[in-house]
Design an enzyme around this catalytic site. Structure first.
Site, PDB file in Angstrom:
ATOM      1  N   LEU A  14       0.830  -1.211   0.000  1.00 33.84           N
ATOM      2  CA  LEU A  14       0.000   0.000   0.000  1.00 33.84           C
ATOM      3  C   LEU A  14       0.857   1.251   0.000  1.00 33.84           C
ATOM      4  O   LEU A  14       0.456   2.283  -0.509  1.00 33.84           O
ATOM      5  CB  LEU A  14      -0.915   0.002   1.225  1.00 33.84           C
ATOM      6  CG  LEU A  14      -2.038  -1.024   1.214  1.00 33.84           C
ATOM      7  CD1 LEU A  14      -2.715  -1.084   2.577  1.00 33.84           C
ATOM      8  CD2 LEU A  14      -3.058  -0.671   0.136  1.00 33.84           C
ATOM      9  N   GLY A  15       2.029   1.144   0.597  1.00 26.85           N
ATOM     10  CA  GLY A  15       2.899   2.320   0.620  1.00 26.85           C
ATOM     11  C   GLY A  15       4.131   2.088   1.466  1.00 26.85           C
ATOM     12  O   GLY A  15       4.194   1.140   2.247  1.00 26.85           O
ATOM     13  N   GLY A  17       6.613   4.060   4.160  1.00 28.00           N
ATOM     14  CA  GLY A  17       6.840   5.255   4.973  1.00 28.00           C
ATOM     15  C   GLY A  17       8.321   5.334   5.223  1.00 28.00           C
ATOM     16  O   GLY A  17       9.086   4.590   4.625  1.00 28.00           O
ATOM     17  N   ASN A  18       8.751   6.225   6.120  1.00 31.15           N
ATOM     18  CA  ASN A  18      10.175   6.237   6.396  1.00 31.15           C
ATOM     19  C   ASN A  18      10.468   5.071   7.332  1.00 31.15           C
ATOM     20  O   ASN A  18      10.103   5.054   8.486  1.00 31.15           O
ATOM     21  CB  ASN A  18      10.650   7.609   6.877  1.00 31.15           C
ATOM     22  CG  ASN A  18      10.365   7.876   8.329  1.00 31.15           C
ATOM     23  OD1 ASN A  18      11.235   7.707   9.172  1.00 31.15           O
ATOM     24  ND2 ASN A  18       9.126   8.274   8.630  1.00 31.15           N
ATOM     25  N   GLY A  19      11.063   3.996   6.753  1.00 31.40           N
ATOM     26  CA  GLY A  19      11.442   2.850   7.570  1.00 31.40           C
ATOM     27  C   GLY A  19      10.534   1.643   7.496  1.00 31.40           C
ATOM     28  O   GLY A  19      10.977   0.528   7.672  1.00 31.40           O
ATOM     29  N   GLY A  20       9.278   1.846   7.228  1.00 33.34           N
ATOM     30  CA  GLY A  20       8.357   0.710   7.212  1.00 33.34           C
ATOM     31  C   GLY A  20       7.635   0.562   5.892  1.00 33.34           C
ATOM     32  O   GLY A  20       7.657   1.453   5.051  1.00 33.34           O
ATOM     33  N   LYS A  37       1.448  -3.022   8.829  1.00 32.93           N
ATOM     34  CA  LYS A  37       2.643  -2.175   8.757  1.00 32.93           C
ATOM     35  C   LYS A  37       3.816  -2.982   9.308  1.00 32.93           C
ATOM     36  O   LYS A  37       3.764  -3.461  10.435  1.00 32.93           O
ATOM     37  CB  LYS A  37       2.421  -0.923   9.604  1.00 32.93           C
ATOM     38  CG  LYS A  37       3.575   0.057   9.584  1.00 32.93           C
ATOM     39  CD  LYS A  37       3.188   1.317  10.330  1.00 32.93           C
ATOM     40  CE  LYS A  37       4.075   2.487   9.991  1.00 32.93           C
ATOM     41  NZ  LYS A  37       3.479   3.762  10.388  1.00 32.93           N
ATOM     42  N   ASP A 130       2.468  14.750  14.246  1.00 35.13           N
ATOM     43  CA  ASP A 130       2.811  14.590  12.824  1.00 35.13           C
ATOM     44  C   ASP A 130       1.543  14.574  11.975  1.00 35.13           C
ATOM     45  O   ASP A 130       1.414  13.802  11.039  1.00 35.13           O
ATOM     46  CB  ASP A 130       3.620  13.295  12.643  1.00 35.13           C
ATOM     47  CG  ASP A 130       4.384  13.267  11.315  1.00 35.13           C
ATOM     48  OD1 ASP A 130       4.518  14.334  10.669  1.00 35.13           O
ATOM     49  OD2 ASP A 130       4.827  12.181  10.922  1.00 35.13           O
TER      50      ASP A 130
HETATM   51  P1  ATP Z   1       5.636   9.128   6.577  1.00 30.42           P
HETATM   52  O1  ATP Z   1       6.738   8.182   6.899  1.00 30.42           O
HETATM   53  O2  ATP Z   1       6.100  10.487   6.167  1.00 30.42           O
HETATM   54  O3  ATP Z   1       4.591   9.160   7.626  1.00 30.42           O
HETATM   55  P2  ATP Z   1       3.687   7.761   5.096  1.00 30.42           P
HETATM   56  O4  ATP Z   1       2.595   8.381   5.899  1.00 30.42           O
HETATM   57  O5  ATP Z   1       3.424   7.614   3.657  1.00 30.42           O
HETATM   58  O6  ATP Z   1       5.001   8.550   5.255  1.00 30.42           O
HETATM   59  P3  ATP Z   1       3.228   5.278   6.547  1.00 30.42           P
HETATM   60  O7  ATP Z   1       2.441   5.925   7.583  1.00 30.42           O
HETATM   61  O8  ATP Z   1       4.176   4.216   6.965  1.00 30.42           O
HETATM   62  O9  ATP Z   1       4.079   6.322   5.748  1.00 30.42           O
HETATM   63  O10 ATP Z   1       2.236   4.659   5.495  1.00 30.42           O
HETATM   64  C1  ATP Z   1       2.609   4.396   4.185  1.00 30.42           C
HETATM   65  C2  ATP Z   1       1.386   4.444   3.300  1.00 30.42           C
HETATM   66  O11 ATP Z   1       0.637   3.257   3.483  1.00 30.42           O
HETATM   67  C3  ATP Z   1       0.419   5.578   3.605  1.00 30.42           C
HETATM   68  O12 ATP Z   1       0.771   6.755   2.951  1.00 30.42           O
HETATM   69  C4  ATP Z   1      -0.887   5.007   3.083  1.00 30.42           C
HETATM   70  O13 ATP Z   1      -0.991   5.231   1.689  1.00 30.42           O
HETATM   71  C5  ATP Z   1      -0.740   3.516   3.340  1.00 30.42           C
HETATM   72  N1  ATP Z   1      -1.437   3.087   4.564  1.00 30.42           N
HETATM   73  C6  ATP Z   1      -0.970   3.151   5.832  1.00 30.42           C
HETATM   74  N2  ATP Z   1      -1.847   2.639   6.713  1.00 30.42           N
HETATM   75  C7  ATP Z   1      -2.931   2.249   5.994  1.00 30.42           C
HETATM   76  C8  ATP Z   1      -4.209   1.652   6.329  1.00 30.42           C
HETATM   77  N3  ATP Z   1      -4.535   1.348   7.594  1.00 30.42           N
HETATM   78  N4  ATP Z   1      -5.081   1.402   5.331  1.00 30.42           N
HETATM   79  C9  ATP Z   1      -4.751   1.706   4.061  1.00 30.42           C
HETATM   80  N5  ATP Z   1      -3.582   2.274   3.673  1.00 30.42           N
HETATM   81  C10 ATP Z   1      -2.677   2.544   4.620  1.00 30.42           C
END
Ligand code: ATP
Ligand code: MG
Length: 280
Positions: A14-15, A17-20, A37, A130
Site C-alpha cells: 500500500l505504501g 513510509g520512512n522505515g516501514g 505495517k 505529525d
Molecule cells: P511518513 O513516513 O512520512 O509518515 P507515510 O505516511 O506515507 O510517510 P506510513 O504511515 O508508513 O508512511 O504509510 C505508508 C502508506 O501506506 C500511507 O501513505 C498510506 O498510503 C498507506 N497506509 C498506511 N496505513 C494504511 C491503512 N490502515 N489502510 C490503508 N492504507 C494505509
C-alpha cells in the site's frame, strides 16, 4: 479473537513510509482485509523505537476517529508488525492529488472527524505531532481516521516540553522551533491544531500553504516563513466562517489557538452540520 501472523496473506504494497512498509493483507480463514505495517529488524533503531511507540499508543486508543489496531507481532528476527483496519480510499494526500481540492462542505465533514479524533487523543494526554494529509486515512464512506503515531507523545506525569525535532518539520507550529517564544509555556496539544490548520488549507488551495504551487525550497527558507512570516490565510472566495476557523487554528502564539473541543463548536462546523446518515 487473535489472528496469527501465519494466517495472513500479503496481497499488495500500500505504501512505504520512512522505515516501514504497509501491505494490504487478507486473513485466510475469514477473508477479511487488513493493513499490515511492517518494520524490519535490521532497520534503523530510531524507526524501531517509533514503531514500538506507535504500537503502545494504538493499543491504548479506542475511537472511531483513530485507525484501529487489531494485533501486534514481534518475530525473533526482530521484525515488528502492526495489523490495522484497512482504509480503502487511501490518504487525504492521495485523494487531493487524484481528485483535486476539496469544497468547504467536504472540508467541514473531514474537519469534524479529525477534531473528534484530536479531542479524544488530547483528552487521553496524547499529542500526535505529525498531523498532515498523508497521515489521515480515508475509506469509501468518507470516514476519516488519524494514523501514524510513530512520533506521537504520551504526556504522562507533567506537561514536559516536547520540542525535539521529530515529525515532518513543514507542518510544525512556530513554537516547536522556538519553545521559549511563548514564555516557555508550550503545552504541545495546540501544535496539533496548527498542523490541522495547515492541512485543511492545503486541501482547500491544493498545495502546501507556505509555498507557491510546485515550489520546493530549502528547509531554512521554510522555517523562516513559518517563524517570522504571517500565518497563511485563505484566498478570496472562502466564506467568513471558514476564514475565521482557519484563524483560530493558525495563530502563531499557541495560547491564542482554540482547542479541539472548542473548534468542534465553531460556526464553520455549525453551518455545515453532519450528514444525517453518518453520525459524524
Ligand atoms: P511518513 O513516513 O512520512 O509518515 P507515510 O505516511 O506515507 O510517510 P506510513 O504511515 O508508513 O508512511 O504509510 C505508508 C502508506 O501506506 C500511507 O501513505 C498510506 O498510503 C498507506 N497506509 C498506511 N496505513 C494504511 C491503512 N490502515 N489502510 C490503508 N492504507 C494505509
Ligand atoms: Mg505516515
Amino acid at each position: 479473537v487473535t489472528i496469527p501472523a501465519t494466517e495472513l496473506e500479503r496481497l499488495e504494497v500500500l505504501g512505504h513510509g520512512n522505515g516501514g512498509t504497509v501491505y494490504k493483507v487478507q486473513h485466510k480463514r475469514t477473508s477479511k482485509i487488513y493493513a499490515l505495517k511492517v518494520v524490519y529488524g535490521d532497520g534503523d533503531q530510531t524507526v524501531r523505537r517509533q514503531v514500538f511507540r506507535e504500537m503502545d499508543i494504538l493499543r491504548k486508543t479506542d475511537s472511531p476517529y483513530i485507525v484501529r489496531c487489531y494485533e501486534t507481532y514481534e518475530k525473533p528476527s526482530g521484525d515488528v508488525a502492526i495489523l490495522m483496519e484497512y482504509m480503502d480510499a487511501g490518504t487525504l494526500d492521495t485523494l487531493l492529488r487524484n481528485k483535486g481540492t476539496f469544497t468547504e462542505l467536504e472540508l467541514a465533514h473531514i474537519t469534524r472527524q479529525i477534531l473528534k479524533g484530536l479531542s479524544y487523543l488530547h483528552a487521553h494526554k496524547i499529542i500526535h505531532r505529525d498531523l498532515k494529509p498523508s497521515n489521515l486515512l480515508v475509506n469509501k464512506k468518507m470516514e476519516v481516521k488519524i494514523a501514524d503515531f510513530g512520533v506521537s507523545k504520551m504526556m504522562t506525569r507533567t506537561l514536559e516540553a516536547c520540542n525535539s525535532y521529530v515529525g515532518t518539520c513543514a507542518y510544525m507550529s512556530p513554537e516547536r522551533f522556538d519553545p521559549d517564544a511563548n514564555g516557555g509555556n508550550y503545552d504541545g496539544f495546540l501544535g496539533d491544531i496548527w498542523s490541522l490548520g495547515l492541512t485543511l488549507m492545503e486541501l482547500y488551495v491544493g498545495h502546501f500553504p507556505f509555498l507557491p504551487a510546485g515550489q520546493r525550497p530549502d528547509w531554512a527558507t521554510l522555517m523562516c516563513a513559518i517563524c517570522f512570516g504571517d500565518p497563511p490565510s485563505l484566498p478570496p472566495g472562502a466564506s467568513d466562517e471558514f476564514r475565521n476557523f482557519m484563524e483560530c487554528c493558525l495563530q502563531k502564539e499557541s495560547s491564542k489557538r482554540w482547542t479541539a473541543s472548542q473548534l468542534l463548536n465553531h460556526p464553520f462546523l455549525i453551518k455545515h452540520p453532519s450528514p444525517a446518515s453518518a453520525d459524524n
